[in-house]
Write an enzyme that holds these catalytic residues in place. Structure first.
Site, PDB file in Angstrom:
ATOM      1  N   TYR A 294       0.849  -1.197   0.000  1.00  0.00           N
ATOM      2  CA  TYR A 294       0.000   0.000   0.000  1.00  0.00           C
ATOM      3  C   TYR A 294       0.879   1.239   0.000  1.00  0.00           C
ATOM      4  O   TYR A 294       1.694   1.444   0.886  1.00  0.00           O
ATOM      5  CB  TYR A 294      -0.843  -0.055   1.269  1.00  0.00           C
ATOM      6  CG  TYR A 294      -2.000   0.884   1.383  1.00  0.00           C
ATOM      7  CD1 TYR A 294      -3.306   0.390   1.359  1.00  0.00           C
ATOM      8  CD2 TYR A 294      -1.827   2.246   1.584  1.00  0.00           C
ATOM      9  CE1 TYR A 294      -4.388   1.233   1.524  1.00  0.00           C
ATOM     10  CE2 TYR A 294      -2.899   3.095   1.736  1.00  0.00           C
ATOM     11  CZ  TYR A 294      -4.187   2.590   1.713  1.00  0.00           C
ATOM     12  OH  TYR A 294      -5.268   3.429   1.880  1.00  0.00           O
ATOM     13  N   TYR A 345      -6.678   3.508  -6.698  1.00  0.00           N
ATOM     14  CA  TYR A 345      -6.671   3.568  -5.241  1.00  0.00           C
ATOM     15  C   TYR A 345      -8.024   3.092  -4.724  1.00  0.00           C
ATOM     16  O   TYR A 345      -8.915   3.873  -4.475  1.00  0.00           O
ATOM     17  CB  TYR A 345      -6.375   4.990  -4.773  1.00  0.00           C
ATOM     18  CG  TYR A 345      -6.301   5.162  -3.277  1.00  0.00           C
ATOM     19  CD1 TYR A 345      -5.532   4.312  -2.493  1.00  0.00           C
ATOM     20  CD2 TYR A 345      -6.981   6.198  -2.643  1.00  0.00           C
ATOM     21  CE1 TYR A 345      -5.453   4.482  -1.120  1.00  0.00           C
ATOM     22  CE2 TYR A 345      -6.901   6.379  -1.273  1.00  0.00           C
ATOM     23  CZ  TYR A 345      -6.143   5.518  -0.510  1.00  0.00           C
ATOM     24  OH  TYR A 345      -6.056   5.689   0.848  1.00  0.00           O
TER      25      TYR A 345
END
Length: 395
Positions: A294, A345
């Site tokens: 991430y 995202y």
């Protein structure tokens, strides 16, 4: 109690993955709930199961697509499990998978869909600070002094880490370049066809030092989902199973202390979580062939990879080079679909789907070693989570 009996290792598998088209924030033609349904149905098609076999849902970051409403829309005969990971924002992307897997392993459900859906045109942008009339908690210690946005908050932690260990800007740049490099091979990526090079990165504007524009994740609309079933059931479905080897969630001592007063300040919060993951999975850093980490911001990836044992902090500059981070033959291929920076995202959930593709051998940037794939969720928040997926050969 025998610790083996308390493990998820090899008991649950990802049988299907699905996603919508990914859009820039505010550009989706569909409502958030519809996006969730589209991703769920796509994951069921991929697995080759009837959607009415679903009997559980799991998500995180306060996803607005309520499990009971999803069950009604899909015509499920019954709903047996509905879990929401508490706190940590995108740090819960792996924990949600663990929660769904735990429901299956303990007999609370047979087929769980884990998902994340976002429509920022419908509900507002995450990265924009506006419309706040009252503040409390951490914000009360930050916003009066002009620390308004996530880049500002996290830049201070990254700058501390860089100062303590001599990490240079080039290490952050290599992470951004690797994500964009892989996105050029991935037609699903929002930044497909928009390559990034060192000069463009260096010339881009500062958001808040040490973050250039390309160190910061995108904001997108879309949805992604995975179907979890028992390991035994997965063998009879369409796709090669990606087995859960391990999962962990949490944070260390006083990580949530405010205001910015945690003892391990320059940290991604994986100091206690990474050892738990490896202990459950029965593997170590040297066994991992590919990582999906991430990137809320590239600096958090540097800290997270160090805390997962791939290098010592003072070795970051030597390890984090573009050649080391790209598939197929890099030392540790990273974010092989483009990640949060260049694919999309979905609060990190797209990283879980890419880890599954790597284990299956179907990634657009396939790593040479992909029998063990690591997903790292939400560096620098609390709680964080992580996940190891593997092929049958690893079990």
């Amino acid at each position: 109690m025998n610790r083996e009996r308390r493990s998820l290792r090899g008991r649950v598998a990802v049988a299907g993955i699905g996603e919508t088209t990914y859009h820039r924030h505010g550009r989706s033609p569909d409502a958030e709930f519809k996006l969730a349904l589209q991703a769920i149905l796509a994951a069921c098609r991929d697995a080759g199961i009837n959607p009415r076999e679903i009997d559980g849902f799991a998500s995180y970051s306060d996803d607005r697509s309520d499990a009971s409403r999803l069950a009604a829309a899909l015509g499920l005969p019954r709903l047996r499990s509905a879990t929401m990971q508490w706190g940590g924002g995108g740090g819960g992307c792996c924990a949600a998978v663990a929660n769904g897997a735990a429901a299956i392993a303990t007999g609370q459900a047979d087929c769980v869909v884990v998902f994340r859906a976002l429509a920022q045109g419908q509900h507002g942008r995450f990265g924009q600070v506006s419309g706040i009339d009252t503040i409390s908690g951490e914000k009360a210690y930050l916003m009066p002094y002009g620390v308004l946005s996530p880049p500002q908050r996290f830049a201070m932690r990254v700058r501390r880490f860089m100062h303590e260990h001599g990490v240079r800007q080039e290490a952050l740049r290599s992470i951004a370049l690797a994500s964009y490099h892989h996105a050029q091979a991935n037609p699903r990526a929002v930044m497909h066809g928009k390559p990034l090079d060192a000069q463009i990165y260096d010339d881009s504007r500062w958001i808040t030092e040490p973050f250039h524009l390309y160190d910061c994740c995108m904001e997108n609309d879309g949805a992604a989902a995975v179907v979890l079933v028992s390991a035994e059931r997965a063998k009879d479905l369409l796709q090669k199973p990606a087995y859960l080897l391990g999962a962990a969630c949490g944070s260390g001592y006083r990580t949530g202390a405010i205001p910015h007063a945690s003892p391990a300040y320059g940290s991604a919060s994986f100091g206690t979580v990474a050892p738990d993951l490896y202990a459950m999975a029965g593997v170590g850093p040297s066994d991992v062939g590919v990582v999906q980490s991430y990137e809320n911001f590239t600096g958090g990836v540097v800290m997270a990879l160090a805390e997962h044992g791939f290098f010592k902090p003072k070795e970051a500059n030597d390890f984090l080079t573009l050649d080391n981070l790209i598939a197929p033959s890099g030392r540790l291929p990273l974010n092989t679909s483009g990640g949060n920076l260049a694919e999309c995202y979905m609060h990190g959930f797209e990283l879980v789907l890419e880890a599954v593709r790597q284990v299956r051998g179907t990634s657009t940037s396939q790593a040479a070693r992909s029998d063990v794939a690591l997903v790292i969720g939400g560096p620098m928040v609390t709680p964080v989570s992580n996940l190891l997926l593997g092929s049958e050969a690893v079990l």
